[in-house]
Design a protein around this motif. Sequence first.
Motif, PDB file in Angstrom:
ATOM      1  N   ILE A 175      -8.395 -63.942   3.003  1.00 10.06           N
ATOM      2  CA  ILE A 175      -9.275 -62.800   2.443  1.00 10.06           C
ATOM      3  C   ILE A 175      -8.996 -61.333   2.593  1.00 10.06           C
ATOM      4  CG2 ILE A 175     -11.641 -62.020   2.554  1.00 10.06           C
ATOM      5  CD1 ILE A 175     -11.508 -64.468   1.534  1.00 10.06           C
ATOM      6  N   ILE A 176      -8.569 -60.487   1.577  1.00  8.62           N
ATOM      7  CA  ILE A 176      -8.243 -59.017   1.953  1.00  8.62           C
ATOM      8  C   ILE A 176      -9.615 -58.234   1.974  1.00  8.62           C
ATOM      9  CG2 ILE A 176      -6.979 -57.082   0.809  1.00  8.62           C
ATOM     10  CD1 ILE A 176      -5.175 -59.082  -0.701  1.00  8.62           C
ATOM     11  N   HIS A 177      -9.673 -57.556   3.087  1.00 11.10           N
ATOM     12  CA  HIS A 177     -10.968 -56.934   3.302  1.00 11.10           C
ATOM     13  C   HIS A 177     -10.984 -55.891   2.377  1.00 11.10           C
ATOM     14  CE1 HIS A 177     -14.128 -54.243   5.160  1.00 11.10           C
ATOM     15  NE2 HIS A 177     -14.712 -55.291   5.403  1.00 11.10           N
ATOM     16  N   ARG A 178     -10.294 -54.959   2.085  1.00  9.26           N
ATOM     17  CA  ARG A 178     -10.018 -53.923   1.551  1.00  9.26           C
ATOM     18  C   ARG A 178     -10.664 -52.355   1.814  1.00  9.26           C
ATOM     19  NH1 ARG A 178     -11.478 -54.597  -4.698  1.00  9.26           N
ATOM     20  NH2 ARG A 178     -10.237 -52.604  -5.156  1.00  9.26           N
ATOM     21  N   ASP A 179     -11.630 -52.555   2.903  1.00 10.63           N
ATOM     22  CA  ASP A 179     -12.358 -51.304   3.336  1.00 10.63           C
ATOM     23  C   ASP A 179     -12.375 -51.350   4.720  1.00 10.63           C
ATOM     24  OD1 ASP A 179     -13.453 -48.755   2.930  1.00 10.63           O
ATOM     25  OD2 ASP A 179     -15.539 -49.703   2.476  1.00 10.63           O
ATOM     26  N   VAL A 219      -8.414 -48.954  -7.602  1.00 12.24           N
ATOM     27  CA  VAL A 219      -8.285 -48.355  -6.474  1.00 12.24           C
ATOM     28  C   VAL A 219      -9.876 -48.435  -5.866  1.00 12.24           C
ATOM     29  CG1 VAL A 219      -7.930 -46.348  -5.133  1.00 12.24           C
ATOM     30  CG2 VAL A 219      -6.309 -47.079  -6.812  1.00 12.24           C
ATOM     31  N   ALA A 220     -10.102 -49.105  -4.695  1.00 10.74           N
ATOM     32  CA  ALA A 220     -11.244 -48.987  -4.123  1.00 10.74           C
ATOM     33  C   ALA A 220     -10.976 -48.749  -2.561  1.00 10.74           C
ATOM     34  CB  ALA A 220     -12.140 -50.029  -4.462  1.00 10.74           C
ATOM     35  N   GLY A 221     -11.845 -48.508  -1.806  1.00  9.50           N
ATOM     36  CA  GLY A 221     -11.825 -48.111  -0.405  1.00  9.50           C
ATOM     37  C   GLY A 221     -12.205 -46.787  -0.005  1.00  9.50           C
ATOM     38  N   THR A 222     -11.949 -46.171   1.149  1.00 11.94           N
ATOM     39  CA  THR A 222     -12.258 -45.261   1.455  1.00 11.94           C
ATOM     40  C   THR A 222     -11.173 -43.980   2.079  1.00 11.94           C
ATOM     41  OG1 THR A 222     -14.053 -46.092   2.739  1.00 11.94           O
ATOM     42  CG2 THR A 222     -13.674 -44.077   3.435  1.00 11.94           C
ATOM     43  N   MET A 223     -11.315 -42.760   1.370  1.00 10.58           N
ATOM     44  CA  MET A 223     -10.309 -41.932   1.528  1.00 10.58           C
ATOM     45  C   MET A 223     -10.007 -41.584   3.013  1.00 10.58           C
ATOM     46  SD  MET A 223      -9.372 -41.062  -1.385  1.00 10.58           S
ATOM     47  CE  MET A 223      -7.971 -40.029  -0.902  1.00 10.58           C
ATOM     48  N   GLY A 224      -8.569 -41.461   3.404  1.00 15.50           N
ATOM     49  CA  GLY A 224      -8.253 -41.394   4.540  1.00 15.50           C
ATOM     50  C   GLY A 224      -7.674 -42.863   5.136  1.00 15.50           C
TER      51      GLY A 224
END
Length: 394
Positions: A175-179, A219-224
């Motif tokens: 599983i890749i969490h991505r966030d 592209v998904a996730g949180t900047m930074g």
Amino acid sequence: MVASESPDPSSGKHPFPKLFPFWRKSKKPNQDSAPWARLYQRFTLEELRVATQNFGLNFGKGGFSYVYKGFINGGFKERVVVKMYPSLNGHQFFLREMELPSKKRDHPNILSIIGYCIDGPHRYVVSEYMPHRDLHGQLHGKTDSKTLLSWRKRLEICIGAARGLEFLHSGTPSIIHRDIKSSNILLDKNWFPRISDFEISRSVPTSLSESDSHVSTGVAGTMGYLDPELLGTGHVTMKSDVYSFGVVLFEVLSARNPVDRTILEEQGINATQWWRQCVEDDRVGEILDPRMKDEVAAECLRAYADIAYKCSNERGSERPTMADVVKRLELILLFQECIQADVPFSPSWLSCIVPPPKKSTLPPLKKNEPLFEIEFRDSDISVSDYDSDELLRD
């Protein structure tokens, strides 16, 4: 209707005692239901209304959901968190959260789900309540000296989160969490970390080889916290999670936000770039949260900054695996404990986790000076070659 004010939990009385004398046993789903529907308890919308005071116990807002605090099993005996996914696009995020394989939930560092509700247009997930909220709030919120996270506690939280992420990456499917970010690392009453929020996670097909274990996605996730390679290729890998975790490690060390505008204005680069520059220039002390300056052993600080630096490498192929990260962090904690307890340890073990400084700033060694202040030469010994019997010596 929403109660005008929250009831007193110490009273042990539920705001709707007549409607909520006990928690209803849900009907068993049929065999054609999704695996998660058979695994978790199904709640009715009316039960969730009662549990959350008609959704009046607001607990915050997630990236894709509204979050409420609730009480189940009669009175205030068990606190839970209820996440509501709005009808517009909420169903897909609800499914991602629920469809994480049950064996991946069976880990102490992964947040446990209690149940769900699919009545009406919205979707709801009921999960454990974490009294200390999340790591982000503890690092950046206004805290007094009693609640400030110590260096040891920060290390323990990082180790627990790393173990949870390693568990997600291992097994079939991976599983890749991505966030991965500090606000998705929740803390229970004992400050034990739990990884949460799997709304945008992805499974890696088992047919892919380790060298090609990526998923093509937007592209998904949180900047930074976003992996720079993901921005360029659109490929998310397990090393994408490693990059995000490296940012978290720096954030824990500095108690500064990855999107800190002050760093950008003063240094002309973003926080992660500045943190990495400090490591390269042997200025790790500038990163350290000044409130912990008397807690962290110098060599332990360098070892920790080194693993954060390796995780946040812009080239995914050069980042360590989460298994390597867990081993390194565990040794760093053990190293810190040895120093605090004044227990001698093997020089070869020290050199396998602490990178040699580019330019020694340590004073000449004095008689009976503690071993950890000695500068050792680099060693070819890796963490995987470490022999636990060699750690402590007479």
